[in-house]
Design a protein around this motif. Structure first.
Motif, mmCIF file in Angstrom:
data_model
loop_
_atom_site.group_PDB
_atom_site.id
_atom_site.type_symbol
_atom_site.label_atom_id
_atom_site.label_comp_id
_atom_site.label_asym_id
_atom_site.label_seq_id
_atom_site.Cartn_x
_atom_site.Cartn_y
_atom_site.Cartn_z
ATOM 1 N N HIS A 35 0.813 -1.218 0.000
ATOM 2 C CA HIS A 35 0.000 0.000 0.000
ATOM 3 C C HIS A 35 0.851 1.274 0.000
ATOM 4 O O HIS A 35 0.321 2.368 0.136
ATOM 5 C CB HIS A 35 -0.946 0.020 1.200
ATOM 6 N N GLY A 36 2.154 1.135 -0.099
ATOM 7 C CA GLY A 36 3.032 2.303 -0.149
ATOM 8 C C GLY A 36 3.398 2.862 1.204
ATOM 9 O O GLY A 36 3.809 3.999 1.327
ATOM 10 N N ARG A 37 3.260 2.059 2.250
ATOM 11 C CA ARG A 37 3.640 2.535 3.570
ATOM 12 C C ARG A 37 4.161 1.408 4.423
ATOM 13 O O ARG A 37 3.899 0.263 4.116
ATOM 14 C CB ARG A 37 2.472 3.238 4.241
ATOM 15 N N PRO A 38 4.757 1.586 5.500
ATOM 16 C CA PRO A 38 5.611 2.692 5.906
ATOM 17 C C PRO A 38 7.056 2.368 5.556
ATOM 18 O O PRO A 38 7.415 1.217 5.371
ATOM 19 C CB PRO A 38 5.424 2.703 7.421
ATOM 20 N N ALA A 39 7.874 3.363 5.480
ATOM 21 C CA ALA A 39 9.302 3.158 5.228
ATOM 22 C C ALA A 39 10.091 4.246 5.934
ATOM 23 O O ALA A 39 9.614 5.363 6.069
ATOM 24 C CB ALA A 39 9.593 3.200 3.734
ATOM 25 N N TRP A 40 11.272 3.888 6.376
ATOM 26 C CA TRP A 40 12.121 4.888 7.021
ATOM 27 C C TRP A 40 13.588 4.539 6.819
ATOM 28 O O TRP A 40 13.964 3.390 6.686
ATOM 29 C CB TRP A 40 11.813 5.005 8.511
ATOM 30 N N TYR A 41 14.336 5.569 6.727
ATOM 31 C CA TYR A 41 15.797 5.543 6.663
ATOM 32 C C TYR A 41 16.276 6.740 7.467
ATOM 33 O O TYR A 41 15.563 7.727 7.580
ATOM 34 C CB TYR A 41 16.301 5.783 5.235
ATOM 35 N N THR A 42 17.499 6.682 7.939
ATOM 36 C CA THR A 42 18.117 7.902 8.438
ATOM 37 C C THR A 42 18.781 8.562 7.238
ATOM 38 O O THR A 42 19.118 7.892 6.252
ATOM 39 C CB THR A 42 19.174 7.619 9.523
ATOM 40 N N ALA A 43 18.975 9.862 7.317
ATOM 41 C CA ALA A 43 19.656 10.579 6.236
ATOM 42 C C ALA A 43 21.061 10.022 6.052
ATOM 43 O O ALA A 43 21.547 9.902 4.927
ATOM 44 C CB ALA A 43 19.687 12.078 6.531
ATOM 45 N N ALA A 44 21.694 9.632 7.145
ATOM 46 C CA ALA A 44 23.056 9.080 7.056
ATOM 47 C C ALA A 44 23.057 7.752 6.301
ATOM 48 O O ALA A 44 23.960 7.498 5.499
ATOM 49 C CB ALA A 44 23.632 8.906 8.453
ATOM 50 N N GLN A 45 22.067 6.896 6.560
ATOM 51 C CA GLN A 45 21.976 5.622 5.838
ATOM 52 C C GLN A 45 21.853 5.848 4.337
ATOM 53 O O GLN A 45 22.566 5.239 3.545
ATOM 54 C CB GLN A 45 20.746 4.826 6.275
ATOM 55 N N LEU A 46 20.910 6.710 3.956
ATOM 56 C CA LEU A 46 20.693 6.969 2.539
ATOM 57 C C LEU A 46 21.912 7.627 1.899
ATOM 58 O O LEU A 46 22.290 7.274 0.781
ATOM 59 C CB LEU A 46 19.466 7.848 2.337
ATOM 60 N N ALA A 47 22.510 8.564 2.597
ATOM 61 C CA ALA A 47 23.699 9.240 2.062
ATOM 62 C C ALA A 47 24.819 8.235 1.823
ATOM 63 O O ALA A 47 25.501 8.285 0.794
ATOM 64 C CB ALA A 47 24.154 10.340 3.012
#
Length: 102
Positions: A35-47
Motif C-alpha cells: 500500500h506504499g507505507r511505511p518506510a524509514w531511513y536515516t539521512a546518514a543511511q541513505l547518504a
C-alpha cells in the motif's frame, strides 16, 4: 519490497523530480508494503548508500514531499528508537495507498 511501488516509481514522467530525488524515491519504494507505507531511513543511511551528502538526501526528501510523491507516515512505528536517532517515517503516495485512504 513492494513491486507495485517500484513499478509506480519507475513509471513516473522523467521531469517530475530531480535525479537525486528519484533515487531516494526508489530506495523508499524498495522498503514499503503493497500500500506504499511505511518506510524509514536515516539521512546518514541513505547518504552512505547513495554516496552523497546528508544535505542532498534532506533536499531530495523535501522535494518529494513538496510535489506530493511522499508524505509523513505513522511516527509511532519508530517510537522504540531513541529520540535523537529516530528516523522520520514516510509513506509513498502510490495509487494503492490513495485507494486505501478512502
Amino acid at each position: 519490497m513492494s513491486l507495485n511501488a517500484y513499478i509506480w516509481a519507475g513509471s513516473l514522467p522523467i521531469g517530475v523530480c530531480s535525479g537525486a530525488a528519484f533515487r531516494v524515491l526508489l530506495k523508499y519504494a524498495d522498503r514499503v508494503d503493497e500500500h506504499g507505507r511505511p518506510a524509514w531511513y536515516t539521512a546518514a543511511q541513505l547518504a552512505d548508500e547513495l554516496e552523497c551528502s546528508e544535505r542532498t538526501i534532506r533536499r531530495a526528501i523535501s522535494e518529494l514531499v513538496e510535489i506530493g510523491l511522499m508524505s509523513r507516515g505513522d511516527q509511532r512505528i519508530v517510537s522504540h528508537i531513541r529520540g535523537n536517532y529516530r528516523p522520520i517515517v514516510y509513506d509513498l503516495e502510490t495509487p494503492a495507498k490513495q485507494m486505501q485512504d478512502y
